[in-house]
Design a protein around this motif. Structure first.
Motif, PDB file in Angstrom:
ATOM      1  N   SER A   1      -3.872   0.845 -11.470  1.00 33.22           N
ATOM      2  CA  SER A   1      -4.045   1.520 -12.767  1.00 33.22           C
ATOM      3  C   SER A   1      -5.412   2.186 -12.864  1.00 33.22           C
ATOM      4  CB  SER A   1      -3.870   0.509 -13.909  1.00 33.22           C
ATOM      5  OG  SER A   1      -2.574  -0.043 -13.891  1.00 33.22           O
ATOM      6  N   ALA A   2      -6.445   1.529 -12.296  1.00 33.68           N
ATOM      7  CA  ALA A   2      -7.782   2.130 -12.321  1.00 33.68           C
ATOM      8  C   ALA A   2      -7.788   3.440 -11.542  1.00 33.68           C
ATOM      9  CB  ALA A   2      -8.790   1.151 -11.732  1.00 33.68           C
ATOM     10  N   ARG A   3      -7.128   3.468 -10.384  1.00 35.03           N
ATOM     11  CA  ARG A   3      -7.077   4.706  -9.598  1.00 35.03           C
ATOM     12  C   ARG A   3      -6.245   5.781 -10.302  1.00 35.03           C
ATOM     13  NH1 ARG A   3      -6.074   2.011  -3.617  1.00 35.03           N
ATOM     14  NH2 ARG A   3      -8.178   1.147  -3.372  1.00 35.03           N
ATOM     15  N   LEU A   4      -5.147   5.357 -10.931  1.00 35.05           N
ATOM     16  CA  LEU A   4      -4.331   6.312 -11.681  1.00 35.05           C
ATOM     17  C   LEU A   4      -5.127   6.937 -12.831  1.00 35.05           C
ATOM     18  CD1 LEU A   4      -0.819   4.594 -11.892  1.00 35.05           C
ATOM     19  CD2 LEU A   4      -1.353   6.801 -10.864  1.00 35.05           C
ATOM     20  N   PHE A   5      -5.863   6.093 -13.543  1.00 38.13           N
ATOM     21  CA  PHE A   5      -6.653   6.574 -14.669  1.00 38.13           C
ATOM     22  C   PHE A   5      -7.752   7.521 -14.180  1.00 38.13           C
ATOM     23  CE2 PHE A   5      -9.750   5.612 -18.259  1.00 38.13           C
ATOM     24  CZ  PHE A   5      -9.079   6.418 -19.153  1.00 38.13           C
ATOM     25  N   ALA A   6      -8.381   7.144 -13.058  1.00 42.73           N
ATOM     26  CA  ALA A   6      -9.407   8.019 -12.491  1.00 42.73           C
ATOM     27  C   ALA A   6      -8.795   9.352 -12.065  1.00 42.73           C
ATOM     28  CB  ALA A   6     -10.061   7.322 -11.288  1.00 42.73           C
ATOM     29  N   LYS A   7      -7.618   9.316 -11.465  1.00 43.48           N
ATOM     30  CA  LYS A   7      -6.941  10.536 -11.039  1.00 43.48           C
ATOM     31  C   LYS A   7      -6.612  11.424 -12.240  1.00 43.48           C
ATOM     32  CE  LYS A   7      -3.819   9.741  -7.980  1.00 43.48           C
ATOM     33  NZ  LYS A   7      -2.504   9.418  -7.353  1.00 43.48           N
ATOM     34  N   ALA A   8      -6.139  10.772 -13.345  1.00 39.63           N
ATOM     35  CA  ALA A   8      -5.800  11.549 -14.541  1.00 39.63           C
ATOM     36  C   ALA A   8      -7.030  12.201 -15.155  1.00 39.63           C
ATOM     37  CB  ALA A   8      -5.115  10.631 -15.564  1.00 39.63           C
ATOM     38  N   LEU A   9      -8.208  11.555 -15.039  1.00 41.35           N
ATOM     39  CA  LEU A   9      -9.428  12.098 -15.630  1.00 41.35           C
ATOM     40  C   LEU A   9     -10.008  13.249 -14.811  1.00 41.35           C
ATOM     41  CD1 LEU A   9     -11.269   8.846 -16.811  1.00 41.35           C
ATOM     42  CD2 LEU A   9     -10.032  10.501 -18.217  1.00 41.35           C
ATOM     43  N   VAL A  10      -9.869  13.176 -13.476  1.00 40.93           N
ATOM     44  CA  VAL A  10     -10.512  14.193 -12.635  1.00 40.93           C
ATOM     45  C   VAL A  10      -9.549  15.291 -12.194  1.00 40.93           C
ATOM     46  CG1 VAL A  10     -12.163  12.489 -11.789  1.00 40.93           C
ATOM     47  CG2 VAL A  10     -10.088  12.946 -10.453  1.00 40.93           C
ATOM     48  N   CYS A  11      -8.271  15.186 -12.565  1.00 43.28           N
ATOM     49  CA  CYS A  11      -7.275  16.181 -12.148  1.00 43.28           C
ATOM     50  C   CYS A  11      -7.735  17.591 -12.550  1.00 43.28           C
ATOM     51  CB  CYS A  11      -5.928  15.864 -12.779  1.00 43.28           C
ATOM     52  SG  CYS A  11      -4.614  17.045 -12.359  1.00 43.28           S
ATOM     53  N   GLU A  12      -7.590  18.542 -11.633  1.00 41.04           N
ATOM     54  CA  GLU A  12      -8.035  19.916 -11.882  1.00 41.04           C
ATOM     55  C   GLU A  12      -7.301  20.571 -13.048  1.00 41.04           C
ATOM     56  OE1 GLU A  12      -7.614  22.039  -8.265  1.00 41.04           O
ATOM     57  OE2 GLU A  12      -9.099  20.847  -7.171  1.00 41.04           O
ATOM     58  N   LYS A  13      -6.095  20.070 -13.359  1.00 39.24           N
ATOM     59  CA  LYS A  13      -5.313  20.624 -14.461  1.00 39.24           C
ATOM     60  C   LYS A  13      -5.519  19.840 -15.754  1.00 39.24           C
ATOM     61  CE  LYS A  13      -1.699  22.029 -11.194  1.00 39.24           C
ATOM     62  NZ  LYS A  13      -0.271  21.899 -10.809  1.00 39.24           N
ATOM     63  N   GLY A  14      -6.377  18.876 -15.730  1.00 41.98           N
ATOM     64  CA  GLY A  14      -6.483  17.959 -16.852  1.00 41.98           C
ATOM     65  C   GLY A  14      -7.795  18.021 -17.589  1.00 41.98           C
TER      66      GLY A  14
ATOM     67  N   ARG B   1       0.830  -1.207   0.000  1.00 39.84           N
ATOM     68  CA  ARG B   1       0.000   0.000   0.000  1.00 39.84           C
ATOM     69  C   ARG B   1       0.866   1.259   0.000  1.00 39.84           C
ATOM     70  NH1 ARG B   1      -4.164   0.030   4.699  1.00 39.84           N
ATOM     71  NH2 ARG B   1      -4.809   1.885   3.524  1.00 39.84           N
ATOM     72  N   LYS B   2       1.953   1.196   0.752  1.00 42.82           N
ATOM     73  CA  LYS B   2       2.832   2.357   0.856  1.00 42.82           C
ATOM     74  C   LYS B   2       3.495   2.673  -0.469  1.00 42.82           C
ATOM     75  CE  LYS B   2       6.780   4.024   3.588  1.00 42.82           C
ATOM     76  NZ  LYS B   2       7.722   3.692   4.688  1.00 42.82           N
ATOM     77  N   TYR B   3       3.846   1.610  -1.231  1.00 38.24           N
ATOM     78  CA  TYR B   3       4.560   1.813  -2.495  1.00 38.24           C
ATOM     79  C   TYR B   3       3.675   1.532  -3.701  1.00 38.24           C
ATOM     80  CZ  TYR B   3       8.730   2.260   0.343  1.00 38.24           C
ATOM     81  OH  TYR B   3       9.654   2.699   1.266  1.00 38.24           O
ATOM     82  N   ARG B   4       2.363   1.739  -3.537  1.00 47.04           N
ATOM     83  CA  ARG B   4       1.456   1.635  -4.675  1.00 47.04           C
ATOM     84  C   ARG B   4       1.793   2.750  -5.674  1.00 47.04           C
ATOM     85  NH1 ARG B   4      -3.735  -0.538  -5.087  1.00 47.04           N
ATOM     86  NH2 ARG B   4      -3.905  -0.744  -2.821  1.00 47.04           N
ATOM     87  N   SER B   5       1.786   2.424  -6.948  1.00 45.26           N
ATOM     88  CA  SER B   5       2.163   3.403  -7.984  1.00 45.26           C
ATOM     89  C   SER B   5       1.216   4.594  -7.962  1.00 45.26           C
ATOM     90  CB  SER B   5       2.126   2.736  -9.362  1.00 45.26           C
ATOM     91  OG  SER B   5       3.023   1.643  -9.411  1.00 45.26           O
ATOM     92  N   GLN B   6       1.787   5.810  -7.890  1.00 42.74           N
ATOM     93  CA  GLN B   6       1.001   7.043  -7.857  1.00 42.74           C
ATOM     94  C   GLN B   6       1.080   7.815  -9.164  1.00 42.74           C
ATOM     95  OE1 GLN B   6      -1.052   7.608  -5.452  1.00 42.74           O
ATOM     96  NE2 GLN B   6      -0.290   5.881  -4.231  1.00 42.74           N
ATOM     97  N   THR B   7       1.944   7.365 -10.080  1.00 46.90           N
ATOM     98  CA  THR B   7       2.027   7.961 -11.421  1.00 46.90           C
ATOM     99  C   THR B   7       2.155   6.837 -12.445  1.00 46.90           C
ATOM    100  OG1 THR B   7       4.439   8.133 -11.406  1.00 46.90           O
ATOM    101  CG2 THR B   7       3.199   9.993 -10.501  1.00 46.90           C
ATOM    102  N   PHE B   8       1.816   7.132 -13.685  1.00 45.20           N
ATOM    103  CA  PHE B   8       1.951   6.115 -14.728  1.00 45.20           C
ATOM    104  C   PHE B   8       3.416   5.736 -14.926  1.00 45.20           C
ATOM    105  CE2 PHE B   8      -2.287   7.665 -16.225  1.00 45.20           C
ATOM    106  CZ  PHE B   8      -2.926   6.437 -16.149  1.00 45.20           C
ATOM    107  N   GLY B   9       4.306   6.689 -14.714  1.00 47.61           N
ATOM    108  CA  GLY B   9       5.720   6.387 -14.871  1.00 47.61           C
ATOM    109  C   GLY B   9       6.233   5.426 -13.824  1.00 47.61           C
TER     110      GLY B   9
END
Length: 527
Positions: A54-67, A8-16
């Motif tokens: 990946s689902a959370r990353l994709f959701a984050k990318a879709l709802v990002c205030e800058k995106g 959980r601590k090292y769950r990917s937070q960016t696509f990179g």
């Protein structure tokens, strides 16, 4: 601050930061950059490979205030809310615990009609979607088929075949792959460095192999090793933690099995037993090691940066040999299937390993011991048996059937003697326990004219049994052809005495009636 598990601590937070799923990342980022965002996605693949992340990353990318952005900023309020799991417009549902139709209607169908509260999209992430009931899928179908423009579904499953075709056909499918040994090892090295810990490269490679391509499993095993290790994580510590046996002990067992050395097999099994390993652990250790050795033997990339370990693998693989490795893998796998029915595990393991080892022993040809020749063994000149020209020489004293023909007196008919000799050879080719061997026991050729034979059997029922099914008769004919190279036509007869048919001799019946009266007149001269 509460403790977080490493996965959980090292769950990917960016696509990179998402390792090993470049094909998924590239497609999702391209869809965001081009503005072609589908209304439903289906992520499928083995456990622990990053589907939910990946689902959370994709959701984050879709709802990002800058995106929407191909890479979320992770700084805005919405990105932070998705990261910590309290974004009002991103709904996560575990179908394994919420599989009913009422729950789906309440949590998804009814909610989907309303516009998002703060975000650009209302996103529904359904994990283990294959666990939904049939009625729940039916309730979900209409919403997935024609959702509002502000709704995006992201479904994740480890069992793609259990998702109904009506749902699959309305989603864009993304397949997630197992992590390679190299990717898993690199991730473990990164986490160890971040945790300010130390670990042997061989220990991390062992954890990566045991994880079987799952990143989450690898981090869970690493966390267990970090908690239980007193100092740097060593290979021995990992083996003790996983309940496996050291590679040196496994290599010793494999070598002893190849050389068929029961004494060494029992000694090494006793050593593994003293380490507290049960038969399942021993067999699993052998299977893991055989997998590595097979890859080394056939030049497959081992995914390790440890040159010493790689050299050791190649040396052990060359010593055991490719064919032996493959045979051992198959045998150990079969043994692993039957382990659940074992009542005496230690004794069973010893016996099973010795049994497997015996297949590698080459049969030794033992010359027959000469015996003293008796005078009765010498054939008389008139009793010589003529062998058929087309038949191969009979093996010396192969079976009792062959020996009995050699000791049978000559019939005086060379053709019949040769036929009986060939028939005995054919009987010797039959398995001793086969029903046809019992039926043909005591049979012999009663008549032979070229390739037309009449075989006489002890009982009528046996002769009838041979002709009931064509394959029985065909089997013995094929053996005759193999021995002589000729096709024979065989018929079967029977005699209660077990002897050849003879024409019955004429026996005069007792005189009576008019014949008796005539005989009396002839003898007495009466008129």
């Amino acid at each position: 601050m509460p403790h977080l598990s490493l996965y959980r601590k090292y769950r990917s937070q960016t696509f990179g930061d998402l390792i090993g799923q470049d094909h998924v990342v590239r497609t999702l980022q391209n869809s965001i950059a081009s503005g072609r965002i589908a209304h439903a996605y289906l992520f499928t693949g083995p456990r622990g490979t990053g589907k939910t992340s990946s689902a959370r990353l994709f959701a984050k990318a879709l709802v990002c205030e800058k995106g929407p952005l191909a890479e979320p900023c992770n700084e805005c309020d919405l990105c932070v809310a998705v990261t910590i799991g309290n974004c009002m417009d991103v709904y996560e549902m575990d179908a394994a615990s919420e599989s009913g139709v009422d729950q789906v209607r309440e949590a998804i169908v009814d909610v989907a009609e309303y516009k998002p509260t703060t975000a650009r999209y209302k996103i529904f992430i359904i994990d283990e979607v294959h666990d939904l009931s049939g009625k729940a899928f039916d309730a979900l179908l209409k919403t997935i088929e024609e959702p509002p423009s502000h709704v995006v579904f992201i479904l994740a499953t480890t069992e793609y075949n259990k998702v109904p075709p009506t749902i699959r056909s309305r989603c864009q499918k993304f397949e997630f792959h197992r992590g390679t040994l190299s990717d898993l090892t690199k991730r473990l090295e990164y986490v160890v460095a971040e945790e300010h810990a130390e670990a042997e490269p061989a220990a991390l490679a062992a954890i990566a192999r045991m994880a079987d391509g799952a990143y989450r499993d690898a981090l869970t095993l690493l966390e267990q090793a970090l908690v239980t290790a007193d100092g740097p994580i060593t290979l021995k510590h990992v083996y003790d933690q996983l309940g496996l046996i050291p590679e040196e002990l496994v290599d010793g067992l494999l070598t002893a099995m190849k050389e068929c050395e029961p004494q060494n097999i029992m000694r090494l099994t006793e050593e593994a037993w003293r380490l507290g390993r049960d038969p399942r652990s021993v067999l699993e250790s052998m299977e893991y090691r055989l997998g590595d050795l097979t890859r080394a033997a056939y030049g497959v990339d081992l995914g390790t940066t440890d040159a010493t370990r790689e050299a050791s693998l190649h040396e052990a693989a060359a010593r055991i040999g490719k064919d032996t490795l493959l045979a051992l893998r198959a045998s150990i796998a079969e043994a692993h299937k039957s382990i659940r029915d074992v009542s005496l595990p230690r004794l069973w393991l010893e016996a099973e390993l010795i049994r497997i080892a015996r297949q590698f022993t080459a049969p030794v040809a033992v010359a027959p011991q000469p015996r003293a020749e008796k005078a009765s063994d010498r054939p008389k000149p008139a009793e010589a048996v003529v062998a058929p020209t087309a038949a191969k020489p009979a093996p010396e004293a192969k079976t009792q059937a062959v020996a009995s023909v050699a000791e049978t007196e000559s019939t005086g008919n060379p053709e019949l003697d040769a036929a009986r000799q060939l028939w005995a050879k054919a009987l010797a080719e039959l398995p001793e326990t086969a029903p046809i061997s019992f039926k043909l026991n005591g049979s012999k050729v009663a008549r032979a004219k070229g390739t037309d034979w009449e075989v006489q059997m002890l009982r009528t029922m046996d002769a009838e049994w041979m002709t009931e099914k064509p394959q029985r008769h065909g089997h013995i004919v094929s053996i005759l052809k193999k021995l002589s190279g000729q096709e024979y036509r065989v018929t079967y007869s029977a005699n209660k005495n077990g002897e050849a048919h003879r024409q019955p001799e004429a026996v005069e019946l007792p005189a009576e009636g008019q014949r008796l009266e005539q005989l009396a007149k002839d003898i007495l001269g009466a008129s």
